[in-house]
Design a protein around this motif. Sequence first.
Motif, PDB file in Angstrom:
ATOM      1  N   LYS A   1      19.904  98.948  52.243  1.00  8.72           N
ATOM      2  CA  LYS A   1      21.384  97.682  52.250  1.00  8.72           C
ATOM      3  C   LYS A   1      20.212  96.779  53.168  1.00  8.72           C
TER       4      LYS A   1
ATOM      5  N   PHE B   1      27.939  88.438  44.862  1.00 11.99           N
ATOM      6  CA  PHE B   1      29.404  88.585  45.358  1.00 11.99           C
ATOM      7  C   PHE B   1      30.262  87.917  44.249  1.00 11.99           C
TER       8      PHE B   1
ATOM      9  N   ARG C   1      37.494  92.612  42.629  1.00 16.67           N
ATOM     10  CA  ARG C   1      37.782  92.740  42.416  1.00 16.67           C
ATOM     11  C   ARG C   1      39.603  93.193  40.794  1.00 16.67           C
TER      12      ARG C   1
ATOM     13  N   ALA D   1      28.755  92.399  42.883  1.00 13.94           N
ATOM     14  CA  ALA D   1      29.951  93.805  43.556  1.00 13.94           C
ATOM     15  C   ALA D   1      31.015  92.566  44.304  1.00 13.94           C
ATOM     16  N   SER D   2      31.596  93.182  44.925  1.00 14.84           N
ATOM     17  CA  SER D   2      32.673  92.441  45.447  1.00 14.84           C
ATOM     18  C   SER D   2      33.602  92.033  43.432  1.00 14.84           C
TER      19      SER D   2
ATOM     20  N   THR E   1      29.736  97.493  41.153  1.00 15.50           N
ATOM     21  CA  THR E   1      29.941  98.523  41.687  1.00 15.50           C
ATOM     22  C   THR E   1      31.886  97.915  41.947  1.00 15.50           C
TER      23      THR E   1
ATOM     24  N   ASN F   1      28.769  99.780  52.260  1.00 15.98           N
ATOM     25  CA  ASN F   1      28.390  99.025  53.707  1.00 15.98           C
ATOM     26  C   ASN F   1      29.617  98.999  55.107  1.00 15.98           C
TER      27      ASN F   1
ATOM     28  N   ASP G   1      32.015 101.651  44.973  1.00 10.80           N
ATOM     29  CA  ASP G   1      32.098 100.989  46.109  1.00 10.80           C
ATOM     30  C   ASP G   1      33.015 101.418  47.244  1.00 10.80           C
TER      31      ASP G   1
ATOM     32  N   ARG H   1      34.143  86.992  46.358  1.00  6.29           N
ATOM     33  CA  ARG H   1      33.615  86.196  47.744  1.00  6.29           C
ATOM     34  C   ARG H   1      33.300  84.992  47.249  1.00  6.29           C
TER      35      ARG H   1
HETATM   36  O1  G3P Z   1      29.927  96.230  49.072  1.00 10.47           O
HETATM   37  C1  G3P Z   1      29.825  94.361  48.896  1.00 10.47           C
HETATM   38  C2  G3P Z   1      30.824  94.389  48.821  1.00 10.47           C
HETATM   39  O2  G3P Z   1      31.443  95.095  46.697  1.00 10.47           O
HETATM   40  C3  G3P Z   1      32.114  93.416  49.333  1.00 10.47           C
HETATM   41  O3  G3P Z   1      32.919  93.415  48.738  1.00 10.47           O
HETATM   42  O4  G3P Z   1      35.372  92.646  48.481  1.00 10.47           O
HETATM   43  O5  G3P Z   1      34.262  92.920  50.184  1.00 10.47           O
HETATM   44  O6  G3P Z   1      34.490  91.391  49.208  1.00 10.47           O
HETATM   45  P1  G3P Z   1      34.530  92.119  49.206  1.00 10.47           P
END
Ligand code: G3P
Length: 215
Positions: free
Chosen positions: A84, A130, A167, A164-165, A184, A28, A6, A133
């Motif tokens: 996307k 996500f 951590r 996604a997202s 990712t 993104n 990512d 988040r």
């Molecule tokens: O690409 C989308 C996502 O993975 C973004 O993650 O860490 O900005 O919440 P984050």
Amino acid sequence: MQLYLDTANLGEIREAASWGVLSGVTTNPTLMAREKGADFQATIQEIASLVDGPISAETIALDAEGMIREGLEYAQWHPNVIIKVPSTTEGLKAVYALAKQNIRTNVTLCFNPIQALMAARAGAFIISPFVGRVDDIGVDGIQLIREIRGVYNAGGIQTRILSASIRHPRHIVESALAGADIATCPYKVLQQAMQHPLTDIGIERFLADWQHRQA
Ligand code: G3P
């Protein structure tokens, strides 16, 4: 479960690709903005030359017409480019229109299983819940993956679930166990995923023993 990176950072992509673990890349607008001065098209094309798999490029328009226009343009850049779009009704229109032209989409910013179901019905190739988040607002992000898996299995839906997202490395494991097809990961998390203190201690001991071996 496949692993994507990512990021839009070419150095990170080059390095992680050399480990042999990458099946794709997601970008993104935030990740692109971090690569100061980088041209969007040139970056996506360079990523596609480094990784042989789906490369997500995000639209900026908020209306379906604009998303479709941008999507049609990005799709010319490389056959592996995935368009996307956000989890909105305008996004659904764009998914539906692009799917009719055999252009694959990744529906991003997904925060509940109903959005995931609707995206799939419109023809999404990938759905991006996500996880991090969701955790951030005190709700279980991995449970979201589990519920989408359940909804998709119940309906025989083939749309790929991309966690996604992410951590931390535990998110990767839990995503796989919850039924994600792809996770990712930021570069730092992929690096952390291969680190273990007992591996380091073991290497040190092997080396020390090797140096003190009897002839
Ligand atoms: O690409 C989308 C996502 O993975 C973004 O993650 O860490 O900005 O919440 P984050």
